[in-house]
Design a protein around this motif. Structure first.
Motif, PDB file in Angstrom:
ATOM      1  N   ASP A 130    -106.652  61.913-119.212  1.00  0.00           N
ATOM      2  CA  ASP A 130    -105.200  61.941-119.409  1.00  0.00           C
ATOM      3  C   ASP A 130    -104.870  63.167-120.252  1.00  0.00           C
ATOM      4  OD1 ASP A 130    -102.578  61.208-119.226  1.00  0.00           O
ATOM      5  OD2 ASP A 130    -102.740  59.397-120.452  1.00  0.00           O
ATOM      6  N   HIS A 131    -103.690  63.724-120.018  1.00  0.00           N
ATOM      7  CA  HIS A 131    -103.260  64.933-120.731  1.00  0.00           C
ATOM      8  C   HIS A 131    -102.031  64.628-121.566  1.00  0.00           C
ATOM      9  CE1 HIS A 131    -102.125  69.055-121.631  1.00  0.00           C
ATOM     10  NE2 HIS A 131    -100.904  68.780-121.190  1.00  0.00           N
ATOM     11  N   PHE A 132    -101.977  65.202-122.777  1.00  0.00           N
ATOM     12  CA  PHE A 132    -100.820  65.062-123.655  1.00  0.00           C
ATOM     13  C   PHE A 132    -100.409  66.443-124.155  1.00  0.00           C
ATOM     14  CE2 PHE A 132    -102.979  61.037-123.759  1.00  0.00           C
ATOM     15  CZ  PHE A 132    -101.953  60.108-123.731  1.00  0.00           C
ATOM     16  N   GLY A 133     -99.101  66.703-124.156  1.00  0.00           N
ATOM     17  CA  GLY A 133     -98.581  67.978-124.644  1.00  0.00           C
ATOM     18  C   GLY A 133     -97.538  67.762-125.727  1.00  0.00           C
ATOM     19  N   ALA A 134     -96.903  68.874-126.140  1.00  0.00           N
ATOM     20  CA  ALA A 134     -95.848  68.863-127.156  1.00  0.00           C
ATOM     21  C   ALA A 134     -96.330  68.268-128.476  1.00  0.00           C
ATOM     22  CB  ALA A 134     -94.614  68.123-126.641  1.00  0.00           C
ATOM     23  N   LEU A 135     -97.572  68.563-128.866  1.00  0.00           N
ATOM     24  CA  LEU A 135     -98.101  68.073-130.134  1.00  0.00           C
ATOM     25  C   LEU A 135     -97.665  68.989-131.272  1.00  0.00           C
ATOM     26  CD1 LEU A 135    -101.732  67.121-129.057  1.00  0.00           C
ATOM     27  CD2 LEU A 135     -99.600  65.830-128.786  1.00  0.00           C
ATOM     28  N   THR A 136     -97.473  68.411-132.440  1.00  0.00           N
ATOM     29  CA  THR A 136     -96.960  69.150-133.596  1.00  0.00           C
ATOM     30  C   THR A 136     -98.103  69.707-134.431  1.00  0.00           C
ATOM     31  OG1 THR A 136     -95.020  67.723-133.659  1.00  0.00           O
ATOM     32  CG2 THR A 136     -95.500  68.987-135.640  1.00  0.00           C
ATOM     33  N   THR A 137     -97.976  70.947-134.855  1.00  0.00           N
ATOM     34  CA  THR A 137     -99.004  71.622-135.637  1.00  0.00           C
ATOM     35  C   THR A 137     -99.381  70.826-136.882  1.00  0.00           C
ATOM     36  OG1 THR A 137     -98.071  73.729-134.904  1.00  0.00           O
ATOM     37  CG2 THR A 137     -99.594  73.799-136.762  1.00  0.00           C
ATOM     38  N   ARG A 138    -100.676  70.739-137.138  1.00  0.00           N
ATOM     39  CA  ARG A 138    -101.260  70.091-138.312  1.00  0.00           C
ATOM     40  C   ARG A 138    -101.010  68.586-138.371  1.00  0.00           C
ATOM     41  NH1 ARG A 138     -99.327  74.921-139.996  1.00  0.00           N
ATOM     42  NH2 ARG A 138     -97.378  74.004-140.739  1.00  0.00           N
ATOM     43  N   THR A 139    -100.607  68.000-137.277  1.00  0.00           N
ATOM     44  CA  THR A 139    -100.464  66.543-137.203  1.00  0.00           C
ATOM     45  C   THR A 139    -101.701  65.945-136.546  1.00  0.00           C
ATOM     46  OG1 THR A 139     -98.047  66.632-137.082  1.00  0.00           O
ATOM     47  CG2 THR A 139     -99.108  64.651-136.235  1.00  0.00           C
ATOM     48  N   THR A 140    -102.235  64.877-137.132  1.00  0.00           N
ATOM     49  CA  THR A 140    -103.390  64.190-136.564  1.00  0.00           C
ATOM     50  C   THR A 140    -102.911  63.064-135.660  1.00  0.00           C
ATOM     51  OG1 THR A 140    -104.791  64.711-138.468  1.00  0.00           O
ATOM     52  CG2 THR A 140    -105.474  62.865-137.069  1.00  0.00           C
ATOM     53  N   TYR A 141    -103.357  63.082-134.417  1.00  0.00           N
ATOM     54  CA  TYR A 141    -102.957  62.094-133.424  1.00  0.00           C
ATOM     55  C   TYR A 141    -104.121  61.154-133.124  1.00  0.00           C
ATOM     56  CZ  TYR A 141     -98.794  64.901-132.511  1.00  0.00           C
ATOM     57  OH  TYR A 141     -97.608  65.572-132.635  1.00  0.00           O
ATOM     58  N   SER A 142    -103.782  59.894-132.903  1.00  0.00           N
ATOM     59  CA  SER A 142    -104.757  58.903-132.449  1.00  0.00           C
ATOM     60  C   SER A 142    -104.539  58.642-130.966  1.00  0.00           C
ATOM     61  CB  SER A 142    -104.596  57.591-133.226  1.00  0.00           C
ATOM     62  OG  SER A 142    -104.895  57.788-134.599  1.00  0.00           O
ATOM     63  N   PHE A 143    -105.627  58.643-130.201  1.00  0.00           N
ATOM     64  CA  PHE A 143    -105.579  58.377-128.766  1.00  0.00           C
ATOM     65  C   PHE A 143    -106.412  57.124-128.495  1.00  0.00           C
ATOM     66  CE2 PHE A 143    -105.018  62.864-129.456  1.00  0.00           C
ATOM     67  CZ  PHE A 143    -103.948  63.186-128.632  1.00  0.00           C
TER      68      PHE A 143
END
Length: 483
Positions: free
Chosen positions: A123-136
Motif C-alpha cells: 500500500d502507498h501513502f503520500g502527503a506526509l508531514t516532515t519530521r512526523t512519525t507515522y504508524s502503519f
C-alpha cells in the motif's frame, strides 16, 4: 533467561524466513531468486520483530476462525511518501482482504484507512508531514473477523508541504503534459503527449485519458514505459487525483462520479451504494471529497461525497436574505471540505463573485470585499484570490471610451481553513479577463497562474506571502496542477 531464549527460538522457527536462516547456520549466506539471506542471529531477531510487532506473545496467538498476523511487514519511504509491504499469514483462516491504517491520518483519504483485496501485498501513502512519525497497521480480514494487527513506523524526512518535493504540471500549447522543476526555475520537461484531461498524483505519476475517453494510461514518475491501467471506461471532463493517488472522473453515460482506487481494484462509484448522478457544477478535492452544486436563482443544493463514500445533501440559503443566487460558473473544494464557488452577475456587469460554503453549513459567505478581476487557487490549508487594483463592468468595454482602468494585481486575499482572512500585496502581473481561470497552489503557499493576454502574458509564480511575481515562461499553459 534460558526460558526467554527458548521462547524466542521457537518464534524464530515459526517464521519461514527464520527457518531458512536457522537451518543454514550463523554466518551462512545464500541467494534465493533476487534475495540474499544472511544467517546473522541479530538480523533474524529484527526480522521477527518487524513481522510480528512489539507484543510478541499476544500477537503470536491466533484463532482458526480468523486469519493470522501478516508476516514480514516493512515500511520504506522517501520524503513525504511511504510504501508498506507485507506477506500472508503463516496460519489462521483464509484471507479475504486487508485493512491498512495510517496514524495520524491528516490529509489522508478515508480517515487513513485502506481496505484492499486479498491478493494485495503493498500500500502507498503520500502527503506526509516532515519530521512526523507515522504508524502503519496492517491486518488480514476473513469471513469471520479480522486477525491480529502488526504495526511499523516511519518518520517522514520531507513532505508535500516542502516545496522541494512538489512540482508544477501543466498542458502546453501542443497539448502535452509538462513538469516544471520544484525549484520554480528552469525549463519544463515533457511528461506525456496528448495529455488533455490529465491528472498527477503526489508521487509524480501522470495519468492521461485516451482520446476516446475509454481508458487511462499512466506515465511513471521515473520515466519508465507508459502502461494502461484501466479500460472500458466512459470519462467526461478529464481526470482528478487525490493525495493517495486514487483517480476520479464523471461517467459520461450515467453522470455518476467514479473512483479508480490506487490499490488496483476496478473502477466503481465514488459514492457508497449505487451512486448519485452529478448535476450542476462538479469538483474533486485533494482529500478525495467529491462535490456538486446545482440550482436556480432562488434555490440551490450542495451534494458532497466524503472519501468513505457517504453522501450528504444540503439545501442552501444566500448570505443576505432576499438576495437571489446568480449563475454558477466554477466550484473548488477547499481546505477541510469547504466549498468555494462563483456567482456570475446578470445583465451587462459580468462580475464573478466568490462565495464560501463552510463544511456542514447551509448559508453561504461572501469572500470578496470589493469588485475586481480575479484569479484563484487552493491547497489543503488555504484559498487564494488574486485581485486587480480596479474593475469595470463588461458593458463598458464596448463603449466609445473603453474600460481604461488599472488591471494590475493589487493584492492576494488568503482565506485559511479557520476562515481567517488576510490580504498580502502583489505586483508584476495584470489580469485581463473577467472569467475565472484557476491557478494552482503549492502546500507552502506559492501560487501559479497563467495570464492569457494583455501586458503580462505567460506563466507566473506568486511567492508565498505575496511580493513581486516571477515569470516562469512567456508561453501559454492550461490545467495547472501542483503535486
Amino acid at each position: 533467561m534460558r526460558d526467554a531464549a527458548s521462547g524466542l527460538l521457537g518464534v524464530l522457527r515459526a517464521v519461514p524466513e527464520c527457518q531458512h536462516v536457522l537451518s543454514r547456520g550463523v554466518g551462512a549466506t545464500e541467494r534465493v531468486g533476487d534475495t540474499v539471506y544472511k544467517a546473522v542471529l541479530t538480523a533474524a531477531v529484527a526480522a521477527v520483530l518487524i513481522a510480528v510487532g512489539v507484543a510478541l506473545p499476544a500477537q503470536a496467538v491466533t484463532h482458526s476462525s480468523t486469519p493470522g498476523a501478516p508476516t514480514v511487514v516493512r515500511v520504506t519511504g522517501t520524503g513525504g511518501d511511504a510504501d508498506l509491504t507485507w506477506r500472508a499469514p503463516s496460519s489462521g483462516a483464509k484471507v479475504t482482504g486487508w485493512r491498512v491504517q495510517i496514524t495520524p491520518a491528516e490529509q489522508q483519504p478515508d480517515q487513513g484507512v485502506d481496505r484492499l483485496r486479498a491478493s494485495a501485498r503493498s500500500d502507498h501513502f503520500g502527503a506526509l508531514t516532515t519530521r512526523t512519525t507515522y504508524s502503519f497497521t496492517v491486518q488480514a480480514t476473513g469471513s469471520r473477523g479480522t486477525g491480529p494487527a502488526v504495526t511499523v513506523r516511519y518518520t517522514a524526512t520531507g513532505a508535500t508541504s516542502d516545496p522541494t518535493t512538489q512540482s508544477l504540471y501543466a498542458l502546453d500549447a501542443s497539448g502535452s503534459v509538462v513538469r516544471f522543476p520544484s525549484s520554480g526555475t528552469g525549463p519544463a520537461t515533457t511528461v506525456a503527449p496528448n495529455g488533455a484531461g490529465y491528472a498527477a498524483d503526489d508521487r509524480g505519476d501522470v495519468f492521461v485519458p485516451a482520446p476516446d475517453s475509454t481508458s487511462i494510461t499512466m506515465y511513471p514518475v521515473g520515466g519508465g514505459a507508459p502502461k494502461t491501467i484501466a479500460t472500458g471506461l466512459h470519462i467526461r471532463g478529464g481526470l482528478s487525483a487525490d493525495v493517495a493517488g486514487n483517480l476520479y472522473w464523471v461517467d459520461s453515460t450515467t453522470s455518476i462520479p467514479m473512483k479508480l482506487p490506487v490499490t488496483g481494484a476496478p473502477a466503481r462509484s465514488a459514492a457508497a451504494g449505487a451512486g448519485t448522478p452529478a448535476r450542476g457544477v462538479i469538483a474533486f478535492g485533494r482529500d478525495g471529497t467529491v462535490a456538486t452544486l446545482e440550482g436556480t436563482t432562488t434555490a440551490r443544493t450542495a451534494t458532497t461525497i466524503a472519501p468513505n463514500g457517504v453522501v450528504t445533501t444540503r439545501s442552501l440559503t444566500p448570505a443576505a436574505e432576499g438576495t437571489p443566487f446568480n449563475r454558477l460558473t466554477q466550484l473548488i473544494v477547499g481546505p477541510q471540505g469547504d466549498l468555494y464557488f462563483t456567482d456570475t452577475s446578470g445583465g451587462g456587469a459580468g462580475y464573478q463573485a466568490w462565495n464560501e460554503l463552510p463544511a456542514g453549513a447551509t448559508t453561504t459567505t461572501p469572500v470578496d470585499d470589493r469588485f475586481a478581476f480575479e484569479l484563484v487557487a487552493a491547497n489543503s490549508t488555504s484559498f487564494f484570490l488574486l485581485r486587480s487594483a480596479q474593475w469595470c463592468a463588461a458593458i463598458s468595454e464596448g463603449s466609445p471610451n473603453g474600460c481604461n482602468i488599472d488591471r494590475a494585481v493589487h493584492d492576494m486575499l488568503v482565506r485559511d481553513a479557520d476562515e481567517m482572512t488576510r490580504a498580502v500585496s502583489v505586483s508584476g502581473v495584470q489580469l485581463t479577463t473577467r472569467f475565472p481561470f484557476p491557478g494552482a497552489a503549492a502546500e507552502d503557499g506559492v501560487v501559479y497562474v497563467d495570464i492569457a493576454d494583455g501586458a503580462t502574458p505567460g506563466l507566473w509564480r506568486i511567492p508565498a506571502g505575496g511580493g513581486a511575481a516571477q515569470q516562469l515562461s512567456t508561453a501559454q499553459f492550461t490545467r495547472l496542477t501542483v503535486m
